[in-house]
Design a protein around this motif. Structure first.
Motif, PDB file in Angstrom:
ATOM      1  N   ASP A   1       0.977  -1.230  -0.021  1.00 57.08           N
ATOM      2  CA  ASP A   1      -0.032   0.071   0.166  1.00 57.08           C
ATOM      3  C   ASP A   1       1.005   1.176  -0.046  1.00 57.08           C
ATOM      4  O   ASP A   1       1.872   1.146   0.455  1.00 57.08           O
ATOM      5  CB  ASP A   1      -0.922  -0.123   1.334  1.00 57.08           C
ATOM      6  CG  ASP A   1      -1.968  -1.292   1.288  1.00 57.08           C
ATOM      7  OD1 ASP A   1      -2.302  -1.816   0.327  1.00 57.08           O
ATOM      8  OD2 ASP A   1      -2.289  -1.545   2.394  1.00 57.08           O
ATOM      9  N   VAL A   2       0.276   2.343  -0.526  1.00 57.95           N
ATOM     10  CA  VAL A   2       0.988   3.710  -0.475  1.00 57.95           C
ATOM     11  C   VAL A   2       0.392   4.627   0.391  1.00 57.95           C
ATOM     12  O   VAL A   2      -0.776   4.791   0.002  1.00 57.95           O
ATOM     13  CB  VAL A   2       1.182   4.313  -1.939  1.00 57.95           C
ATOM     14  CG1 VAL A   2       2.174   5.528  -1.868  1.00 57.95           C
ATOM     15  CG2 VAL A   2       2.145   3.155  -2.902  1.00 57.95           C
ATOM     16  N   LEU A   3       0.853   4.980   1.437  1.00 56.19           N
ATOM     17  CA  LEU A   3       0.318   5.996   2.356  1.00 56.19           C
ATOM     18  C   LEU A   3       1.159   7.394   1.835  1.00 56.19           C
ATOM     19  O   LEU A   3       1.974   7.378   1.708  1.00 56.19           O
ATOM     20  CB  LEU A   3       0.372   5.665   3.813  1.00 56.19           C
ATOM     21  CG  LEU A   3       0.271   4.389   4.062  1.00 56.19           C
ATOM     22  CD1 LEU A   3       0.479   3.933   5.666  1.00 56.19           C
ATOM     23  CD2 LEU A   3      -1.247   3.791   3.943  1.00 56.19           C
ATOM     24  N   ALA A   4       0.055   8.607   2.158  1.00 61.89           N
ATOM     25  CA  ALA A   4       0.673   9.707   1.690  1.00 61.89           C
ATOM     26  C   ALA A   4       0.040  10.926   2.622  1.00 61.89           C
ATOM     27  O   ALA A   4      -1.301  10.713   2.953  1.00 61.89           O
ATOM     28  CB  ALA A   4       0.678  10.144   0.401  1.00 61.89           C
ATOM     29  N   GLY A   5       0.547  11.792   2.893  1.00 61.38           N
ATOM     30  CA  GLY A   5       0.007  13.207   3.650  1.00 61.38           C
ATOM     31  C   GLY A   5       0.967  14.330   3.294  1.00 61.38           C
ATOM     32  O   GLY A   5       2.322  14.132   3.375  1.00 61.38           O
ATOM     33  N   LEU A   6       0.319  15.324   3.444  1.00 63.79           N
ATOM     34  CA  LEU A   6       1.127  16.666   3.419  1.00 63.79           C
ATOM     35  C   LEU A   6       2.173  16.692   4.615  1.00 63.79           C
ATOM     36  O   LEU A   6       1.900  16.392   5.806  1.00 63.79           O
ATOM     37  CB  LEU A   6       0.206  18.060   3.584  1.00 63.79           C
ATOM     38  CG  LEU A   6      -0.579  18.236   2.201  1.00 63.79           C
ATOM     39  CD1 LEU A   6      -1.651  19.416   2.671  1.00 63.79           C
ATOM     40  CD2 LEU A   6       0.513  18.866   1.154  1.00 63.79           C
ATOM     41  N   THR A   7       3.399  17.097   4.288  1.00 65.68           N
ATOM     42  CA  THR A   7       4.491  17.046   5.130  1.00 65.68           C
ATOM     43  C   THR A   7       4.250  17.645   6.728  1.00 65.68           C
ATOM     44  O   THR A   7       3.615  18.710   6.814  1.00 65.68           O
ATOM     45  CB  THR A   7       5.675  17.699   4.706  1.00 65.68           C
ATOM     46  OG1 THR A   7       6.182  17.082   3.653  1.00 65.68           O
ATOM     47  CG2 THR A   7       6.815  17.795   5.625  1.00 65.68           C
TER      48      THR A   7
ATOM     49  N   LEU B   1      -4.399   6.458   2.959  1.00 65.42           N
ATOM     50  CA  LEU B   1      -4.195   5.508   1.966  1.00 65.42           C
ATOM     51  C   LEU B   1      -4.515   6.124   0.580  1.00 65.42           C
ATOM     52  O   LEU B   1      -5.463   6.745   0.289  1.00 65.42           O
ATOM     53  CB  LEU B   1      -5.193   4.437   2.050  1.00 65.42           C
ATOM     54  CG  LEU B   1      -4.930   3.231   1.056  1.00 65.42           C
ATOM     55  CD1 LEU B   1      -3.759   2.508   1.326  1.00 65.42           C
ATOM     56  CD2 LEU B   1      -6.132   2.373   1.225  1.00 65.42           C
ATOM     57  N   LEU B   2      -3.501   6.186  -0.209  1.00 69.61           N
ATOM     58  CA  LEU B   2      -3.355   6.878  -1.496  1.00 69.61           C
ATOM     59  C   LEU B   2      -3.472   5.651  -2.588  1.00 69.61           C
ATOM     60  O   LEU B   2      -4.271   5.834  -3.620  1.00 69.61           O
ATOM     61  CB  LEU B   2      -2.216   7.424  -1.912  1.00 69.61           C
ATOM     62  CG  LEU B   2      -1.841   8.094  -3.168  1.00 69.61           C
ATOM     63  CD1 LEU B   2      -3.011   9.145  -3.466  1.00 69.61           C
ATOM     64  CD2 LEU B   2      -0.439   8.831  -3.299  1.00 69.61           C
ATOM     65  N   PHE B   3      -2.634   4.393  -2.559  1.00 68.52           N
ATOM     66  CA  PHE B   3      -3.024   3.274  -3.658  1.00 68.52           C
ATOM     67  C   PHE B   3      -2.877   2.203  -2.549  1.00 68.52           C
ATOM     68  O   PHE B   3      -2.028   1.861  -1.699  1.00 68.52           O
ATOM     69  CB  PHE B   3      -1.517   3.206  -4.360  1.00 68.52           C
ATOM     70  CG  PHE B   3      -2.029   4.499  -5.449  1.00 68.52           C
ATOM     71  CD1 PHE B   3      -2.670   4.470  -6.512  1.00 68.52           C
ATOM     72  CD2 PHE B   3      -0.936   5.610  -5.603  1.00 68.52           C
ATOM     73  CE1 PHE B   3      -2.730   5.620  -7.406  1.00 68.52           C
ATOM     74  CE2 PHE B   3      -0.860   6.730  -6.230  1.00 68.52           C
ATOM     75  CZ  PHE B   3      -1.889   6.599  -7.342  1.00 68.52           C
ATOM     76  N   ASP B   4      -3.761   1.276  -2.876  1.00 69.64           N
ATOM     77  CA  ASP B   4      -4.062   0.109  -2.094  1.00 69.64           C
ATOM     78  C   ASP B   4      -3.763  -1.072  -3.088  1.00 69.64           C
ATOM     79  O   ASP B   4      -4.152  -1.109  -4.099  1.00 69.64           O
ATOM     80  CB  ASP B   4      -5.660  -0.186  -1.874  1.00 69.64           C
ATOM     81  CG  ASP B   4      -5.911  -1.328  -0.905  1.00 69.64           C
ATOM     82  OD1 ASP B   4      -5.000  -1.641  -0.011  1.00 69.64           O
ATOM     83  OD2 ASP B   4      -7.029  -1.667  -1.140  1.00 69.64           O
ATOM     84  N   ALA B   5      -2.810  -2.097  -2.367  1.00 64.57           N
ATOM     85  CA  ALA B   5      -2.683  -3.459  -2.772  1.00 64.57           C
ATOM     86  C   ALA B   5      -1.999  -3.467  -4.259  1.00 64.57           C
ATOM     87  O   ALA B   5      -2.779  -4.104  -5.198  1.00 64.57           O
ATOM     88  CB  ALA B   5      -3.962  -4.111  -2.914  1.00 64.57           C
ATOM     89  N   ALA B   6      -0.913  -2.753  -4.127  1.00 54.49           N
ATOM     90  CA  ALA B   6      -0.157  -2.824  -5.483  1.00 54.49           C
ATOM     91  C   ALA B   6       0.656  -4.058  -5.586  1.00 54.49           C
ATOM     92  O   ALA B   6       1.549  -4.060  -4.656  1.00 54.49           O
ATOM     93  CB  ALA B   6       0.465  -1.657  -5.701  1.00 54.49           C
TER      94      ALA B   6
ATOM     95  N   ILE C   1       5.538  10.405   2.225  1.00 53.71           N
ATOM     96  CA  ILE C   1       5.060   8.986   1.427  1.00 53.71           C
ATOM     97  C   ILE C   1       5.697   7.937   1.900  1.00 53.71           C
ATOM     98  O   ILE C   1       6.926   7.778   2.093  1.00 53.71           O
ATOM     99  CB  ILE C   1       5.357   9.085   0.073  1.00 53.71           C
ATOM    100  CG1 ILE C   1       4.775  10.457  -0.630  1.00 53.71           C
ATOM    101  CG2 ILE C   1       4.986   7.995  -0.831  1.00 53.71           C
ATOM    102  CD1 ILE C   1       5.107  10.595  -2.026  1.00 53.71           C
ATOM    103  N   ASP C   2       4.915   6.791   2.391  1.00 56.10           N
ATOM    104  CA  ASP C   2       5.147   5.736   3.081  1.00 56.10           C
ATOM    105  C   ASP C   2       4.653   4.520   2.117  1.00 56.10           C
ATOM    106  O   ASP C   2       3.660   4.526   1.755  1.00 56.10           O
ATOM    107  CB  ASP C   2       4.974   5.289   4.558  1.00 56.10           C
ATOM    108  CG  ASP C   2       5.396   6.203   5.495  1.00 56.10           C
ATOM    109  OD1 ASP C   2       6.412   6.707   5.031  1.00 56.10           O
ATOM    110  OD2 ASP C   2       4.925   6.384   6.544  1.00 56.10           O
ATOM    111  N   VAL C   3       5.809   3.726   1.532  1.00 59.58           N
ATOM    112  CA  VAL C   3       5.240   2.474   0.734  1.00 59.58           C
ATOM    113  C   VAL C   3       5.517   1.069   2.070  1.00 59.58           C
ATOM    114  O   VAL C   3       6.455   0.945   2.669  1.00 59.58           O
ATOM    115  CB  VAL C   3       6.371   2.044  -0.157  1.00 59.58           C
ATOM    116  CG1 VAL C   3       5.774   0.583  -0.909  1.00 59.58           C
ATOM    117  CG2 VAL C   3       6.215   3.069  -1.137  1.00 59.58           C
ATOM    118  N   VAL C   4       4.289   0.735   2.149  1.00 56.92           N
ATOM    119  CA  VAL C   4       4.136  -0.183   3.480  1.00 56.92           C
ATOM    120  C   VAL C   4       3.534  -1.733   2.961  1.00 56.92           C
ATOM    121  O   VAL C   4       2.927  -1.787   1.963  1.00 56.92           O
ATOM    122  CB  VAL C   4       3.222   0.047   4.705  1.00 56.92           C
ATOM    123  CG1 VAL C   4       3.747   1.406   5.192  1.00 56.92           C
ATOM    124  CG2 VAL C   4       1.820   0.563   4.024  1.00 56.92           C
TER     125      VAL C   4
END
Length: 247
Positions: free
Chosen positions: A37-43, A49-54, A72-75
């Motif tokens: 998953d890709v998590l993101a937010g303003l600094t 959750l920005l993108f799910d299950a890539a 941005i975190d890739v988890v």
């Protein structure tokens, strides 16, 4: 599957008249990394959750994102507490298209890392525009040739870099990947029958691992931009990957 948190959903609903946006997508090109998953937010703010299950190998659709600097975190999709990539203060500028690719190896060398790319998706109605990105984790510098040609289409493309864009007539092309240091050794990867159309923009990614049977060296082709079709905007399948860009 793609989901948006409140921040990104608000940008899509509000429209560009009130909120400046950029188009962002992610590419999962790390051959030994599980679904993410890709998590993101303003600094400095909360992440959503920005993108799910890539999963590998894939490239998402573009998503409009408000401009600003982002953390941005890739988890791992299975456990969001496991962070594979942590990017802080990444600038997202208005009217710019971005691909953020995950490349490298989880727990290996080269390490799992982000490869941010700025996409030039302007359309030539009379020709196809094609970019090459070297995303293989163990292939050295390569040249890309059209079979039978003595001049490289892309010359000396280093690992985790882009060879830039070229403009070619629409048609079907047989491509060969050669080692830049020893082109006489012949092709290390044949990519036959790559069909491109005028009025569209493509990216060809070299992915996988040389000598690996589970995730071998391969090519992944995405359609990044296209002139909208009358009445409907249907997706074009190329190389097993479905992508479509509305402009």
């Amino acid at each position: 599957m793609l989901r948006r948190n409140a921040l990104f959903a608000a940008a899509a609903i509000a429209g560009t008249a009130t909120i400046a946006t950029a188009d962002v997508r992610v590419a999962h090109l790390s051959p030994n990394t599980p679904t993410v998953d890709v998590l993101a937010g303003l600094t400095g703010g909360d992440k959503g959750l920005l993108f799910d299950a890539a999963s590998y190998p894939s490239v998402t659709d573009y998503l409009p994102v408000p401009t600003g600097n982002y953390d941005i975190d890739v988890v791992l999709d299975s456990d969001n507490s496991v962070v594979g990539i942590d990017v802080d203060n990444f600038p997202i500028d208005a009217d710019t298209d971005y691909t953020i690719a995950a490349v490298g190896l989880l727990g290996g060398t080269p390490a799992l890392q982000p490869l941010p790319l700025i996409d030039d998706n302007h359309i030539d109605p009379n020709n196809a525009r094609v970019r090459f990105v070297h995303a293989s984790s163990n292939a050295p510098t390569v040249d890309i040739f059209v079979a039978g040609s003595t001049d490289p289409l892309f010359d000396a493309v280093d690992q985790f870099t882009s060879g830039g864009y070229v403009t070619v007539p629409g048609g079907s092309y047989d491509l060969e990947v050669l080692l830049d240091a020893n082109p006489a050794a012949g092709s290390v990867l044949d990519v036959p029958g790559v069909t491109v159309e005028a009025g569209k923009v493509y990216t060809i990614y070299a992915i996988g691992l040389v000598g690996d049977t589970d995730t071998p060296l391969a090519a992944l082709v995405s359609v990044d931009a296209a002139i909208p079709e009358p009445a409907s905007l249907s997706a074009l399948a190329l190389g097993g990957l479905l992508l479509r860009r509305r402009r």
